[in-house]
Design a protein around this motif. Structure first.
Motif, mmCIF file in Angstrom:
data_model
loop_
_atom_site.group_PDB
_atom_site.id
_atom_site.type_symbol
_atom_site.label_atom_id
_atom_site.label_comp_id
_atom_site.label_asym_id
_atom_site.label_seq_id
_atom_site.Cartn_x
_atom_site.Cartn_y
_atom_site.Cartn_z
ATOM 1 N N ILE A 1 40.554 -9.114 13.209
ATOM 2 C CA ILE A 1 41.372 -9.690 12.128
ATOM 3 C C ILE A 1 40.513 -10.584 11.246
ATOM 4 N N ASP A 2 39.665 -11.420 11.863
ATOM 5 C CA ASP A 2 38.770 -12.275 11.086
ATOM 6 C C ASP A 2 37.847 -11.443 10.201
ATOM 7 N N ALA A 3 37.310 -10.350 10.729
ATOM 8 C CA ALA A 3 36.430 -9.480 9.936
ATOM 9 C C ALA A 3 37.188 -8.865 8.773
ATOM 10 N N ALA A 4 38.414 -8.425 9.009
ATOM 11 C CA ALA A 4 39.217 -7.841 7.937
ATOM 12 C C ALA A 4 39.518 -8.874 6.848
ATOM 13 N N LEU A 5 39.802 -10.101 7.240
ATOM 14 C CA LEU A 5 40.065 -11.155 6.251
ATOM 15 C C LEU A 5 38.811 -11.480 5.450
ATOM 16 N N GLU A 6 37.651 -11.503 6.129
ATOM 17 C CA GLU A 6 36.382 -11.710 5.416
ATOM 18 C C GLU A 6 36.113 -10.565 4.451
ATOM 19 N N GLY A 7 36.403 -9.337 4.897
ATOM 20 C CA GLY A 7 36.223 -8.168 4.040
ATOM 21 C C GLY A 7 37.117 -8.215 2.818
ATOM 22 N N PHE B 1 31.741 -5.124 0.828
ATOM 23 C CA PHE B 1 32.707 -5.421 1.890
ATOM 24 C C PHE B 1 32.783 -4.361 2.977
ATOM 25 N N GLU B 2 32.163 -3.209 2.759
ATOM 26 C CA GLU B 2 32.313 -2.095 3.686
ATOM 27 C C GLU B 2 31.900 -2.435 5.109
ATOM 28 N N ALA C 1 33.532 -1.627 9.616
ATOM 29 C CA ALA C 1 32.740 -0.597 10.284
ATOM 30 C C ALA C 1 33.545 0.174 11.328
ATOM 31 N N ASP C 2 34.563 -0.471 11.903
ATOM 32 C CA ASP C 2 35.360 0.193 12.940
ATOM 33 C C ASP C 2 36.292 1.266 12.391
ATOM 34 N N ILE C 3 36.525 1.284 11.087
ATOM 35 C CA ILE C 3 37.441 2.295 10.540
ATOM 36 C C ILE C 3 36.797 3.225 9.514
ATOM 37 N N ILE C 4 35.595 2.892 9.062
ATOM 38 C CA ILE C 4 34.926 3.759 8.094
ATOM 39 C C ILE C 4 34.482 5.036 8.798
#
Length: 100
Positions: free
Chosen positions: A61-67, A77-78, A82-85
């Motif tokens: 969640i923190d990574a998604a918010l940073e992205g 932001f990609e 990395a877990d969904i690309i």
């Protein structure tokens, strides 16, 4: 849009806890999740802990918010996702057809 943020419980009881996120400390209602030991990660929305998080989920969640923040500022932001690309989105089980 409403967002919840992972926070770490520092101390508290069934009603309220002091929680921290990125160096800031705030009082959070614990009425929905009950007392949690220090170090527990909770998802906080509008001043209330709504769910206890596993460490990996809190980090995601923190990574998604940073992205999201990076994308809104025009930065790269990609790497935050990395877990969904490179994979196809999957519907939750209850939305999948029966296939019959």
């Amino acid at each position: 849009m409403c967002l919840g943020f992972p926070m770490e419980v520092l101390s508290g009881d069934d009603a309220q806890a002091m929680c921290a996120r990125k160096g800031e400390t705030t009082a959070v209602s614990m009425m929905l999740v009950g007392a949690q030991p220090p170090g527990t990660r909770v998802l906080v929305h509008l001043g209330s802990a709504v769910r206890v998080l596993e460490e990996a989920e809190a980090l995601a969640i923190d990574a998604a918010l940073e992205g999201l923040s990076a994308a809104l500022s025009g930065a790269s932001f990609e790497h935050y996702f990395a877990d969904i690309i490179g994979r196809e989105p999957e519907l939750p089980e209850h939305l999948r057809g029966s296939g019959k």
